[in-house]
Scaffold this motif. Structure first.
Motif: not given
Length: 1012
Positions: A31, A34, A44, A71, A75-76, A79, A103, A105-106, A109, A135
């Motif tokens: 993160k 990123y 991505h 993953v 991804a979460t 948030q 977000h 990225f979220l 995905i 997720l």
């Protein structure tokens, strides 16, 4: 795409595969990487590039599961953290608040997954649904997503819950957990869940829906229905969900009773444990542990049996000391005060005493603390029973009075049941209990509902049958012919005259005594002697008058015995007689006392106008005939007449008696009974003409045929109870060998599948158990099933469109009959595979039917069924089948049938060639490397014959064949039987095996990287 970022993402995926790595650190490091990037697009694309390697793997490998988990966490993690409630309320109050966007990225995905959910690969669809599930599940409770994204996820998962593969449907159902809206009556998710629960054929899918469905008045009935699911795991989870999510007050009384009744008697021990360990404790917890309150929720008056089972299940999990602490409030006599008796606490008292008494010697000391001695309890019971009121006709119309009496009768029943827990070894207490029971049975005020129970408890205290008969006969005599005291009215005029005469005599006695004294004073002794004699006469006269007065004032009572024939009295007497006959042992023959009761009470009551009296008389007659074959022969025709002519309830009682007599004595009883009757008056003239036996002189065949015709007619009855009783009786007769009829078995199969009997649970359950037990019992029974195959199929194929049988699935019926006749289904299957089996005859029959009419619609059904049979190794049968199949191939025109017949023909030819090769090889020297060669060729090792054809009866080649069979079974995990015990491997062997089976994505990733 820089090499630095590539290594970091690649390294993160590589480390994520290891279960021991800290996912939180990997997420934090990636993160941070990123967040430092200005252009997120490359990240991505690269992230998804490595994710695809995991998404193409369908098997639940640990490495892949670790990657999916990583993953979802990553991804979460973008948030925003959940906000406090106060902050949330402030933001809701602001009208111009801007909606926070997801977000990038979220969102990326989610979009990628939604684009991939329609992939042709089931592995990709499975991983898409799994990732969406993880997720959504990893988000905070108050998390929010964009409305458009919500709709897209919703639509995609609604499509995937109808996927072809069960695992995809499971993950899709789990993914929609947070998308359901229980308050919305038209919620698509709830609709999809309800559809799955009702229609999905995979048990794991139904379990997944049960685990995530929200409880509401709309979904609760569907969850309750799953407690009756065919699969044990689904039923178990349904009870767990009800225990965790549903309050006891949200259920109706009927629902609570059904749950406990079915759960405590479930065929699966695991389900019973869940009810005892989860459901009942959860209900008690919500009622603050008050067991009496739980009984209030169950309405014990109408479901005493279920309430008792529930209490026993609760008591099993508690130590004895705790049971004594929770006992009902008893007085110093160890009795519940009469004023405090209620339906709930008396049932609790009874259940507690019976539970402790069942422990035997261990519970004797504890039982003494909760139950009084026999004499004290007998007086207590006597006082309560005498206080039960008798309602008049006006009071019976008042519901309050009726409810009060019904409550008292229920309490009385429980108190009578407690007699079984008393210590009656002490003679004084035992005599007192017997006296109370006899007195209550003789009293006309005793409610009729208690007579059977009082008689049962009385007979259990008397061990000798002859004494039992004598005791009950005396009580019946007292009830039916009570001794009445008749007195004459007192004559007042006569009494007054006697009083006057007595007064005159007394005066004359006084005057004579005074004169006697004067004579003695004057020394007139002769006169005194005369006076003395007169005084004696007067005193005798006085005594006579006094006696007459006493007789007039207290006239002698006369004892008069009058026979009572009212329906209530007859019903009480017949109930006691029926209970006596049930308790008598079969060895006890009918004596003079029972014969007198039969002639004076039972037989006259059969013609009584009151239905209840007639029914109980039929029960007495049927039970009595079981003790005497002569009596059975004498009254068999009468029972047959009643079974056809009387009311439904009485017909059922007569039918039960007939079935019991046939089970005990067989059909020879009918021939002996028919010897005294030239014709059976109960048989209709039409039936006599149609089904008349060819030889009229053969009484046994005639009578047996007649009764089978009657039972067959009952199977077509519109009265479900009569139909069910007949089917159950026929099942008993066939299972015990009293009847062997393929036609009757066909009727039972058609009755079981008939949609008309869909709501008759008892009939369906009885026949379902019977078919399995009957067919597995012996080969003779399987031959009967085989004979019923073609008549059953013909009946279904020729059923008109208006008939309920037109709705029956013929394929299902055929599958059942094939399974029932399978040689391996026998309890003791034959070890000789060369023996001709039932399926051989069935195959020949079907081939013959197909040759009769090759264009018939059932030809396709027969052709499909042929491939499911277990054929024997008999060469003659196989040659005959081969000849028949060759003829069929030339005649049948339907392509589907031709393919099935050709396949069957090829199997027969291949099996014959293999058998010849094995026989030839048995004559040659054994090759040591033969097994190695067989294992090297997978096509040969995996190839298996049909069930029942793996063994070959050749002495020399048998060992080699068995080895090949073992290697072929080991190569296919699905074909390994569960019941075969296996040697447990060591821990080191397990670790080595796991290391070999682990899937490593690094090799695949590196290979792709080198190619690129």
């Amino acid at each position: 795409m820089t090499a630095d970022s590539e290594m970091e993402i690649k390294e993160a995926f590589q480390r994520a595969q290891k279960g021991h790595n800290n996912k939180a650190k990997l997420v934090a490091s990636l993160k941070s990487r990123y967040n430092k990037l200005e252009d997120k697009t490359l990240f991505h694309e690269e992230f998804v590039y490595y994710l695809k390697y995991a998404m193409i793997v369908y098997k639940r490998e640990p490495t892949v599961e670790n990657v999916i988990e990583f993953v979802a966490r990553f991804a979460t993690s973008f948030q925003s953290p959940p906000k406090a409630e106060e902050e949330q309320q402030q933001e809701d109050e602001e009208e111009d608040e801007e909606v926070e966007e997801d977000h990038p990225f979220l969102s990326f995905i989610f979009n990628f997954l939604l684009e991939s959910h329609k992939a042709s690969s089931h592995a990709v669809r499975f991983r898409v649904c799994q990732l969406i599930n993880k997720l959504l599940g990893s988000m905070a409770e108050n998390a929010q997503i964009d409305d458009d994204l919500f709709d897209h996820i919703h639509q995609a998962m609604l499509i995937r819950v109808t996927d072809k593969f069960p695992n995809v449907r499971i993950q899709a159902a789990l993914a929609m957990t947070r998308l359901q809206q229980p308050k919305d009556p038209e919620c698509p998710t709830i609709n999809a869940y309800l559809l799955i629960l009702d229609n999905d054929g995979n048990a794991e899918v139904r379990r997944a829906v049960l685990s995530c469905i929200a409880m509401s008045p709309r979904t609760l009935p569907k969850v309750l229905k799953r407690t009756r699911d065919i699969k044990e795991n689904v039923r178990k989870l349904a009870y767990q969900v009800l225990a965790e999510k549903v309050h006891i007050k949200a259920l109706t009384i009927a629902q609570r009773v059904i749950l406990l009744q079915q759960g405590l008697h479930d065929s699966s021990e695991a389900v019973r444990e869940v009810v005892c360990d989860s459901l009942l404790p959860a209900w008690l917890l919500r009622l603050d542990g008050n067991i009496i309150d739980l009984l209030h929720k169950l309405d014990v008056e109408n479901c005493a049996k279920t309430a008792l089972d529930t209490l026993k299940a609760i008591f099993k999990g508690k130590p004895s000391e705790e049971l004594l602490q929770e006992q009902v409030q008893l007085d110093n006599r160890k009795l519940i005060p009469v004023d405090s008796l209620t339906c709930e606490n008396v049932l609790y008292w009874r259940a507690l005493c019976e539970f402790i008494n069942a422990k035997g010697d261990e519970g004797d000391e504890i039982l003494e603390q909760v139950l009084a001695d026999a004499a004290t309890y007998a007086n207590y019971l006597h006082g309560y029973l005498r206080a039960v009121p008798v309602l008049s006709e006006e009071q019976r119309a008042d519901f309050n009075h009726l409810e009060l009496v019904m409550t008292k009768e229920f309490v009385s029943q429980q108190l009578i049941h407690l007699i079984g827990c008393l210590d009656t070894n002490e003679e004084g207490g035992r005599k007192r209990v017997l006296g109370v029971l006899q007195e209550m049975l003789a009293l006309p005020q005793t409610p009729s509902s208690l007579v059977s129970l009082l008689t049962e408890k009385l007979l259990t205290l008397i061990s000798d049958d002859h004494k039992r008969i004598q005791t009950v006969a005396e009580i019946i005599s007292d009830v039916r012919e009570p001794i009445m005291e008749a007195s004459q009215p007192v004559d007042e005029i006569m009494s007054r005259r006697q009083q006057v005469q007595l007064a005159e005599v007394k005066v004359r006695i006084l005057e004579a005594k005074q004169t006697l004294e004067d004579c003695i004073t004057a020394q007139e002794f002769s006169r005194a002697a005369e006076l003395k004699d007169s005084i004696t006469e007067l005193e005798n006269n006085r005594n006579q008058i006094i006696q007459e007065i006493a007789e007039i004032n207290q006239p002698a009572d006369k004892e008069i015995g009058s026979e009572k024939n009212d329906p209530e009295t007859l019903l009480r007497c017949l109930t006691m007689c029926a209970e006596l006959l049930k308790q008598m042992t079969m060895k006890t023959r009918i004596g003079p006392t029972i014969s007198a009761l039969m002639s004076s009470l039972v037989l006259p009551s059969i013609a009584n106008a009151h239905p209840a009296v007639r029914n109980m008389a039929v029960v007495c007659l049927g039970t009595c005939t079981l003790h005497s074959k002569e009596l059975a022969k004498a009254h068999m025709v009468l029972l047959l007449q009643i079974a056809q002519l009387d009311e439904v309830k009485i017909r059922i009682s007569a039918l039960r008696a007939i079935i019991d007599l046939l089970l005990l004595f067989g059909f020879q009883l009918l021939s002996e009974a028919a010897a005294t009757q030239t014709a059976l008056s109960w048989q209709s003239p039409d039936r006599q003409e149609e089904d008349a036996p060819p030889v009229a002189e053969d009484k046994a065949e005639d009578t047996a045929q007649s009764i089978l015709v009657m039972l067959s007619e009952f199977l077509d009855s519109e009265v479900s109870d009569l139909r069910t009783e007949t089917a159950e009786g026929l099942a008993k007769l066939m299972y015990t060998g009293r009847i062997s009829s393929a036609k009757m078995l066909s009727r039972l199969v058609l009755l079981w599948y008939n949609p008309v009997t869909e709501d008759d649970t008892r009939l369906r359950h009885c026949l379902g158990v019977f078919f399995q037990l009957y067919a597995r019992e012996s080969r003779l029974h399987q031959e009967v099933v085989e004979e019923s195959f073609l008549p059953t199929v013909r009946t279904l194929m020729n059923a008109p469109a208006t008939s309920p049988l037109a709705e029956v699935d013929i394929n299902n019926v055929v599958e059942l009959l094939v399974e029932l006749t399978r040689p391996s289904a026998l309890i003791k299957p034959s070890t000789n595979t060369e023996e001709v089996c039932v399926h051989d005859f069935l195959a020949v029959r079907m081939c013959g039917e197909m040759l009769k009419d090759p264009t018939a619609p059932e030809v396709r059904l027969y052709a499909k069924t042929l491939s499911n049979l277990e054929l024997s190794r008999d060469d003659t049968v196989r040659k005959d089948l081969q000849t028949l199949l060759q003829q069929l191939v030339q005649v049948v025109k339907d392509r589907v049938c031709l393919r099935a017949l050709e396949k069957m023909l090829n199997q027969l030819l291949d099996s014959r060639e293999q058998a010849e090769l094995l026989i030839a090889s048995a004559l040659q020297p054994v090759d040591v490397n033969a097994d190695e060669t067989a294992t090297e060729d997978p096509s040969k090792s995996v190839k298996r014959g049909k069930r029942g054809q793996r063994k070959v009866c050749t002495a020399k080649g048998g060992r080699k064949t068995s080895r090949r069979a073992e290697s072929s079974e080991e190569s296919d995990g699905e074909n390994v039987p569960e019941s075969v015990p296996q040697v447990r491997p060591s821990r080191r062997a397990k670790i080595a095996a796991l290391e070999k089976t682990k899937l490593d994505l690094n090799t695949l990733i590196n290979q792709e990287a080198n190619v690129s």
